[in-house]
Design a protein around this motif. Structure first.
Motif, PDB file in Angstrom:
ATOM      1  N   MET A 113      27.368  30.415  50.460  1.00 38.59           N
ATOM      2  CA  MET A 113      27.920  31.426  49.565  1.00 38.59           C
ATOM      3  C   MET A 113      28.933  30.808  48.601  1.00 38.59           C
ATOM      4  SD  MET A 113      26.212  33.834  50.806  1.00 38.59           S
ATOM      5  CE  MET A 113      25.267  34.025  52.302  1.00 38.59           C
ATOM      6  N   GLU A 114      28.873  29.473  48.476  1.00 45.70           N
ATOM      7  CA  GLU A 114      29.878  28.781  47.681  1.00 45.70           C
ATOM      8  C   GLU A 114      29.791  29.106  46.193  1.00 45.70           C
ATOM      9  OE1 GLU A 114      26.247  26.214  48.176  1.00 45.70           O
ATOM     10  OE2 GLU A 114      27.574  27.320  49.527  1.00 45.70           O
ATOM     11  N   ASN A 115      28.663  29.648  45.721  1.00 45.48           N
ATOM     12  CA  ASN A 115      28.519  29.979  44.307  1.00 45.48           C
ATOM     13  C   ASN A 115      29.092  31.343  43.951  1.00 45.48           C
ATOM     14  OD1 ASN A 115      27.210  27.546  43.656  1.00 45.48           O
ATOM     15  ND2 ASN A 115      25.229  28.355  44.322  1.00 45.48           N
ATOM     16  N   ILE A 116      29.472  32.120  44.956  1.00 42.41           N
ATOM     17  CA  ILE A 116      30.097  33.420  44.679  1.00 42.41           C
ATOM     18  C   ILE A 116      31.521  33.185  44.197  1.00 42.41           C
ATOM     19  CG2 ILE A 116      30.908  35.573  45.707  1.00 42.41           C
ATOM     20  CD1 ILE A 116      28.533  35.524  47.572  1.00 42.41           C
ATOM     21  N   GLN A 117      31.845  33.779  43.058  1.00 37.20           N
ATOM     22  CA  GLN A 117      33.185  33.636  42.487  1.00 37.20           C
ATOM     23  C   GLN A 117      34.041  34.842  42.867  1.00 37.20           C
ATOM     24  OE1 GLN A 117      32.562  33.190  38.268  1.00 37.20           O
ATOM     25  NE2 GLN A 117      31.791  31.100  38.470  1.00 37.20           N
ATOM     26  N   HIS A 118      35.345  34.614  42.919  1.00 37.61           N
ATOM     27  CA  HIS A 118      36.269  35.672  43.313  1.00 37.61           C
ATOM     28  C   HIS A 118      37.291  35.891  42.203  1.00 37.61           C
ATOM     29  CE1 HIS A 118      34.705  35.790  47.442  1.00 37.61           C
ATOM     30  NE2 HIS A 118      34.487  34.507  47.237  1.00 37.61           N
ATOM     31  N   LYS A 119      37.394  37.138  41.770  1.00 37.77           N
ATOM     32  CA  LYS A 119      38.287  37.491  40.674  1.00 37.77           C
ATOM     33  C   LYS A 119      39.130  38.696  41.074  1.00 37.77           C
ATOM     34  CE  LYS A 119      34.840  35.870  37.326  1.00 37.77           C
ATOM     35  NZ  LYS A 119      33.998  36.232  36.155  1.00 37.77           N
ATOM     36  N   TYR A 120      40.155  38.953  40.266  1.00 37.67           N
ATOM     37  CA  TYR A 120      41.007  40.117  40.505  1.00 37.67           C
ATOM     38  C   TYR A 120      41.131  40.921  39.215  1.00 37.67           C
ATOM     39  CZ  TYR A 120      42.231  38.234  45.043  1.00 37.67           C
ATOM     40  OH  TYR A 120      42.159  37.778  46.325  1.00 37.67           O
ATOM     41  N   VAL A 121      41.035  42.226  39.365  1.00 34.86           N
ATOM     42  CA  VAL A 121      41.164  43.144  38.237  1.00 34.86           C
ATOM     43  C   VAL A 121      42.397  44.002  38.459  1.00 34.86           C
ATOM     44  CG1 VAL A 121      40.084  45.060  36.989  1.00 34.86           C
ATOM     45  CG2 VAL A 121      38.674  43.180  37.846  1.00 34.86           C
ATOM     46  N   ASP A 122      43.269  44.079  37.468  1.00 34.65           N
ATOM     47  CA  ASP A 122      44.479  44.894  37.569  1.00 34.65           C
ATOM     48  C   ASP A 122      44.141  46.331  37.193  1.00 34.65           C
ATOM     49  OD1 ASP A 122      47.025  46.040  37.422  1.00 34.65           O
ATOM     50  OD2 ASP A 122      47.930  44.169  36.757  1.00 34.65           O
ATOM     51  N   VAL A 123      44.277  47.232  38.147  1.00 39.08           N
ATOM     52  CA  VAL A 123      43.988  48.654  37.926  1.00 39.08           C
ATOM     53  C   VAL A 123      45.216  49.471  38.322  1.00 39.08           C
ATOM     54  CG1 VAL A 123      42.481  50.596  38.459  1.00 39.08           C
ATOM     55  CG2 VAL A 123      41.536  48.281  38.402  1.00 39.08           C
ATOM     56  N   LYS A 124      45.911  49.983  37.335  1.00 35.17           N
ATOM     57  CA  LYS A 124      47.082  50.833  37.580  1.00 35.17           C
ATOM     58  C   LYS A 124      48.080  50.153  38.523  1.00 35.17           C
ATOM     59  CE  LYS A 124      44.429  55.090  36.853  1.00 35.17           C
ATOM     60  NZ  LYS A 124      43.931  56.355  37.450  1.00 35.17           N
ATOM     61  N   GLY A 125      48.304  48.872  38.295  1.00 34.20           N
ATOM     62  CA  GLY A 125      49.285  48.136  39.075  1.00 34.20           C
ATOM     63  C   GLY A 125      48.763  47.538  40.363  1.00 34.20           C
ATOM     64  N   LEU A 126      47.510  47.802  40.716  1.00 36.80           N
ATOM     65  CA  LEU A 126      46.911  47.220  41.910  1.00 36.80           C
ATOM     66  C   LEU A 126      45.966  46.097  41.506  1.00 36.80           C
ATOM     67  CD1 LEU A 126      45.884  50.379  43.992  1.00 36.80           C
ATOM     68  CD2 LEU A 126      47.970  49.021  44.214  1.00 36.80           C
ATOM     69  N   LYS A 127      46.004  44.995  42.240  1.00 30.04           N
ATOM     70  CA  LYS A 127      45.043  43.922  42.023  1.00 30.04           C
ATOM     71  C   LYS A 127      43.857  44.149  42.957  1.00 30.04           C
ATOM     72  CE  LYS A 127      48.145  40.341  40.303  1.00 30.04           C
ATOM     73  NZ  LYS A 127      47.635  40.520  38.936  1.00 30.04           N
ATOM     74  N   LEU A 128      42.710  44.453  42.361  1.00 32.70           N
ATOM     75  CA  LEU A 128      41.501  44.718  43.134  1.00 32.70           C
ATOM     76  C   LEU A 128      40.623  43.477  43.137  1.00 32.70           C
ATOM     77  CD1 LEU A 128      40.588  48.339  41.975  1.00 32.70           C
ATOM     78  CD2 LEU A 128      42.119  47.605  43.810  1.00 32.70           C
ATOM     79  N   HIS A 129      40.215  43.072  44.317  1.00 34.20           N
ATOM     80  CA  HIS A 129      39.381  41.874  44.463  1.00 34.20           C
ATOM     81  C   HIS A 129      37.927  42.212  44.170  1.00 34.20           C
ATOM     82  CE1 HIS A 129      36.658  39.428  47.106  1.00 34.20           C
ATOM     83  NE2 HIS A 129      37.223  38.488  46.383  1.00 34.20           N
ATOM     84  N   VAL A 130      37.276  41.325  43.415  1.00 36.24           N
ATOM     85  CA  VAL A 130      35.865  41.499  43.056  1.00 36.24           C
ATOM     86  C   VAL A 130      35.140  40.177  43.240  1.00 36.24           C
ATOM     87  CG1 VAL A 130      34.232  42.194  41.264  1.00 36.24           C
ATOM     88  CG2 VAL A 130      36.507  43.230  41.331  1.00 36.24           C
ATOM     89  N   ALA A 131      34.063  40.183  44.021  1.00 37.57           N
ATOM     90  CA  ALA A 131      33.197  39.010  44.174  1.00 37.57           C
ATOM     91  C   ALA A 131      32.059  39.134  43.167  1.00 37.57           C
ATOM     92  CB  ALA A 131      32.656  38.939  45.594  1.00 37.57           C
ATOM     93  N   GLU A 132      31.613  37.981  42.620  1.00 40.47           N
ATOM     94  CA  GLU A 132      30.620  38.023  41.547  1.00 40.47           C
ATOM     95  C   GLU A 132      29.751  36.779  41.582  1.00 40.47           C
ATOM     96  OE1 GLU A 132      30.554  38.500  36.672  1.00 40.47           O
ATOM     97  OE2 GLU A 132      32.317  37.665  37.674  1.00 40.47           O
ATOM     98  N   ILE A 133      28.482  36.944  41.262  1.00 40.76           N
ATOM     99  CA  ILE A 133      27.565  35.817  41.146  1.00 40.76           C
ATOM    100  C   ILE A 133      26.398  36.217  40.232  1.00 40.76           C
ATOM    101  CG2 ILE A 133      26.297  36.471  43.246  1.00 40.76           C
ATOM    102  CD1 ILE A 133      25.764  33.504  43.752  1.00 40.76           C
ATOM    103  N   GLY A 134      25.936  35.269  39.413  1.00 38.58           N
ATOM    104  CA  GLY A 134      24.747  35.495  38.603  1.00 38.58           C
ATOM    105  C   GLY A 134      25.041  35.999  37.203  1.00 38.58           C
ATOM    106  N   THR A 135      23.989  36.052  36.411  1.00 39.53           N
ATOM    107  CA  THR A 135      24.052  36.575  35.045  1.00 39.53           C
ATOM    108  C   THR A 135      22.877  37.511  34.819  1.00 39.53           C
ATOM    109  OG1 THR A 135      22.777  34.685  34.201  1.00 39.53           O
ATOM    110  CG2 THR A 135      25.183  34.496  34.150  1.00 39.53           C
ATOM    111  N   GLY A 136      23.054  38.413  33.857  1.00 40.38           N
ATOM    112  CA  GLY A 136      21.997  39.372  33.562  1.00 40.38           C
ATOM    113  C   GLY A 136      22.491  40.789  33.743  1.00 40.38           C
ATOM    114  N   PRO A 137      21.593  41.771  33.852  1.00 39.75           N
ATOM    115  CA  PRO A 137      22.001  43.161  34.084  1.00 39.75           C
ATOM    116  C   PRO A 137      22.852  43.269  35.353  1.00 39.75           C
ATOM    117  CG  PRO A 137      19.666  43.037  33.550  1.00 39.75           C
ATOM    118  CD  PRO A 137      20.125  41.629  33.754  1.00 39.75           C
ATOM    119  N   ALA A 138      23.887  44.108  35.293  1.00 41.38           N
ATOM    120  CA  ALA A 138      24.838  44.198  36.406  1.00 41.38           C
ATOM    121  C   ALA A 138      24.322  45.080  37.537  1.00 41.38           C
ATOM    122  CB  ALA A 138      26.168  44.738  35.905  1.00 41.38           C
TER     123      ALA A 138
END
Length: 242
Positions: A1-26
């Motif tokens: 699972m090493e290709n899965i990237q981990h990002k954080y999105v700031d939503v109303k003061g909370l940092k929400l974790h999001v895992a992501e991999i690949g390109t194309g339609p979401a």
């Protein structure tokens, strides 16, 4: 699972974790309980391999996402709003939504509120349900059913608190993998239904258990017990969500 990237999105003061991999339609995976982004890892890799952009957030208060300041006030509307903020942050105009277990509710409600942002909805484990007590009549459930027990403020906290987090996660997955609906006797709590010698289900490894336990050590169960179990009883119509 090493290709899965981990990002954080700031939503109303909370940092929400999001895992992501690949390109194309979401394709967005919306997890259940006691799950987190990790629950969708194999499916994410497969979806990415098929030419899609696979995304799996941890809900607020779950996994690597921040706890809301008042977990006991979290609602399903919050999950809908968080999903909209995540899509906007990633510049995604339209996505397929895959909801499992409690994830069906934000998936369906998001699709009803923002149909132009949804390419399709896939749900697993639970049929289409709107909000409110009438969506899941208590009289149809067996007495001592785990959902009814966990809707009682403080009861699950006291039950879970007798064990370490790893044991709680193990017991829940053993119960949920059985063929019978988990319903306790009147003189019994939900955690007491599992014999300590019961092995993990064959599809759930010790490594999986350790990963889940590490993430729930961070987040605890405060938000997870509120959403889905206690927020499930809230009665708000689609018109009230706009």
């Amino acid at each position: 699972m090493e290709n899965i990237q981990h990002k954080y999105v700031d939503v109303k003061g909370l940092k929400l974790h999001v895992a992501e991999i690949g390109t194309g339609p979401a394709v967005v995976f919306l997890h259940g309980f006691p799950e987190i982004w990790y629950s969708c890892r194999h499916q994410m890799v497969a979806v990415a391999g098929a030419g899609f952009r696979a995304i799996a957030p941890d809900y607020r208060g779950y996994g690597l996402s921040d706890q809301p300041p008042e977990p006991e006030k979290t609602t399903f509307r919050d999950l809908v709003d968080d999903l909209l903020a995540i899509l906007d942050s990633f510049g995604i105009s339209k996505a397929f939504l895959i909801g499992k277990d409690l994830g069906i509710r934000p998936a369906y409600h998001f699709a009803l509120l923002y149909p132009g942002r949804v390419s399709g909805v896939i749900t697993l484990g639970v049929p289409f349900l709107l909000t409110g007590p009438e969506a899941f009549p208590r009289e149809l459930l067996p007495k001592g059913f785990y959902m009814l027990r966990w809707q009682e403020p403080g009861r699950a906290e006291k039950d879970f608190g007798r064990f370490d987090v790893k044991t709680v996660i193990k017991n829940i997955y053993i119960l949920f993998s059985g063929s019978e609906l988990p319903a306790a006797r009147e003189d019994q709590e939900i955690m007491d239904m599992v014999d300590p010698s019961t092995p993990l289900p064959p599809w759930f490894s010790e490594e999986d258990l350790n990963n889940y336990a590490a993430l729930y050590e961070k987040s605890g169960f405060r938000t997870a017990l509120q959403v889905p179990y206690r927020a499930w009883l809230e009665d708000y119509g689609i018109s009230d969500l706009k």
